[in-house]
Design a protein around this motif. Structure first.
Motif, short mmCIF file in Angstrom:
data_model
loop_
_atom_site.label_atom_id
_atom_site.label_comp_id
_atom_site.label_asym_id
_atom_site.label_seq_id
_atom_site.Cartn_x
_atom_site.Cartn_y
_atom_site.Cartn_z
N VAL A 95 0.91 -1.09 0.11
CA VAL A 95 -0.01 0.03 -0.04
C VAL A 95 0.86 1.28 -0.05
O VAL A 95 1.78 1.19 0.84
CB VAL A 95 -1.02 0.01 1.18
CG1 VAL A 95 -1.70 1.22 1.22
CG2 VAL A 95 -1.99 -1.20 1.09
N LEU A 97 1.07 5.69 -0.40
CA LEU A 97 0.34 6.95 -0.02
C LEU A 97 0.56 7.82 -1.53
O LEU A 97 1.51 7.62 -2.14
CB LEU A 97 1.12 7.75 1.06
CG LEU A 97 0.81 9.15 1.31
CD1 LEU A 97 -0.47 8.89 2.08
CD2 LEU A 97 1.82 9.63 2.28
N ALA A 106 -4.91 6.33 -0.84
CA ALA A 106 -4.14 4.85 -0.73
C ALA A 106 -4.26 3.96 -2.07
O ALA A 106 -5.42 3.95 -2.59
CB ALA A 106 -4.70 4.13 0.53
N LYS A 108 -3.36 0.28 -3.51
CA LYS A 108 -2.94 -0.83 -3.13
C LYS A 108 -2.66 -1.73 -4.24
O LYS A 108 -3.49 -1.95 -5.11
CB LYS A 108 -4.27 -1.53 -2.38
CG LYS A 108 -4.15 -2.99 -1.79
CD LYS A 108 -5.16 -3.36 -0.80
CE LYS A 108 -4.94 -4.87 -0.68
NZ LYS A 108 -6.12 -5.32 0.24
N PHE A 181 -7.68 7.43 1.72
CA PHE A 181 -6.51 6.85 2.55
C PHE A 181 -7.11 7.39 4.07
O PHE A 181 -7.67 8.26 4.46
CB PHE A 181 -5.43 7.77 2.28
CG PHE A 181 -4.23 7.60 3.21
CD1 PHE A 181 -3.24 6.62 2.84
CD2 PHE A 181 -3.89 8.07 4.51
CE1 PHE A 181 -2.23 6.17 3.44
CE2 PHE A 181 -2.81 7.68 5.08
CZ PHE A 181 -1.90 6.63 4.68
N PRO A 187 -0.99 5.60 8.01
CA PRO A 187 -2.21 4.84 8.16
C PRO A 187 -2.68 5.16 9.57
O PRO A 187 -1.79 4.83 10.72
CB PRO A 187 -1.95 3.56 7.71
CG PRO A 187 -0.62 3.52 7.08
CD PRO A 187 -0.14 4.75 7.41
#
Ligand SMILES: Nc1ncnc2c1ncn2[C@@H]1O[C@H](COP(=O)(O)OP(=O)(O)O)[C@@H](O)[C@H]1O
Ligand SMILES: [Mg+2]
Length: 263
Positions: A95, A97, A106, A108, A181, A187
């Motif tokens: 993941v 940013l 986010a 992924k 996010f 996170p």
């Protein structure tokens, strides 16, 4: 890296089902005139392609090459403006940013590890892939597992976002899902880090039940897949299956037990 490099990567990416290694002549046929050999050697230095040169040069796009295409397309489609650093690395995904205007996003990136997948194939977690294969009508054709996982997660998030606390889905490209996010540059903590706060259990169960009502079983719920950001969010949905599908009942019982055990 320029738009011609992207053109080459796109051609390779488009041929993944036809060739394991794409002959140079096939690439040349599909692209505009450019010094292909030189460009490809440069892409190899960047780890974006692999080359073999027996009789004719043959080329294969790498995972990093596919990541590059996905990021390029997310920018092109206005999903993100820029990409930042890795913030989470699990067993099956990375993941990262990213930013869009003042908002964080986010990204992924699903990963495919064949050894890991052999284990999955023999477990309940394979239900989701089976379901997705059926849904696409691809019983006898190869399926890109990383892409299928992105599609399953995106499908689940889209179906659930209005009624369940999940990160809002923002886009999908190849094996990568873009979503809201949860956190402020870093996170927000996971449930297993936060511990048993008051009211959390009820709220988690309410959200889980709301997903069931919409016909979706998470399939991999645990204190590691719940982010607490003001309220609990259920994350990590690539193992989701519809309620009636084979394995769904067992998965649902396992999900519920994991939450029960934690609390
Ligand atoms: N939407 C999100 N916002 C912020 N952080 C996230 C988000 N999704 C995932 N993460 C972080 O990345 C980690 C891995 O994500 P996850 O979806 O659980 O994938 P996996 O467990 O398959 O690697 C999470 O534990 C979390 O710290
Ligand atoms: Mg996870």
């Amino acid at each position: 890296m320029d738009s011609k490099d992207i053109t080459i990567l796109r051609i390779l990416d488009g041929l993944w089902e036809t060739y394991e290694w794409v002959p140079l002549s096939e690439i040349k046929e599909r692209g505009p005139p450019m010094p292909y050999e030189k460009k490809l050697r440069n892409l190899k230095k960047l780890d974006l392609v692999l080359l073999t040169t027996k009789d004719e040069m043959h080329v294969k796009i790498t995972e990093k090459g596919q990541d590059t295409l996905a990021v390029w397309d997310f920018k092109r489609h206005g999903v993100i403006d820029e990409i930042g650093h890795v913030v989470g690395e699990g067993k099956e995904a990375v993941v990262v940013l990213a930013k869009k205007g003042d908002d964080f996003v986010a990204l992924k990136f699903n990963r495919y590890y064949s050894a890991e997948f052999q284990k999955i194939k023999e477990s309940l977690s394979y239900s989701a892939i089976k379901w997705w294969k059926q849904r696409l009508g691809r019983k006898n054709r190869p399926l890109d597992i990383s892409r299928a996982k992105a599609q399953i997660e995106y499908y689940a998030l889209s179906k659930l976002e209005k009624k369940v606390n999940v990160p809002k889905p923002l886009g999908i490209n190849r094996h990568v899902v873009a979503m809201e996010f949860l956190g402020d540059q870093v996170p927000a903590p996971l449930l297993h880090q936060v511990g048993k706060g008051s009211g959390l259990k009820d709220e988690i169960i309410e959200n889980y039940e709301a997903a069931l009502k919409l016909g979706i079983v998470h399939g991999d719920l645990s204190p590691y897949n719940i982010i607490v950001y003001d309220k609990p969010y259920l994350i990590d949905w690539p193992q989701a299956v519809p309620k009636g599908f084979e394995g769904a009942k067992e998965l649902m019982e396992r999900d519920k037990k994991k939450i029960d055990d934690f609390f």
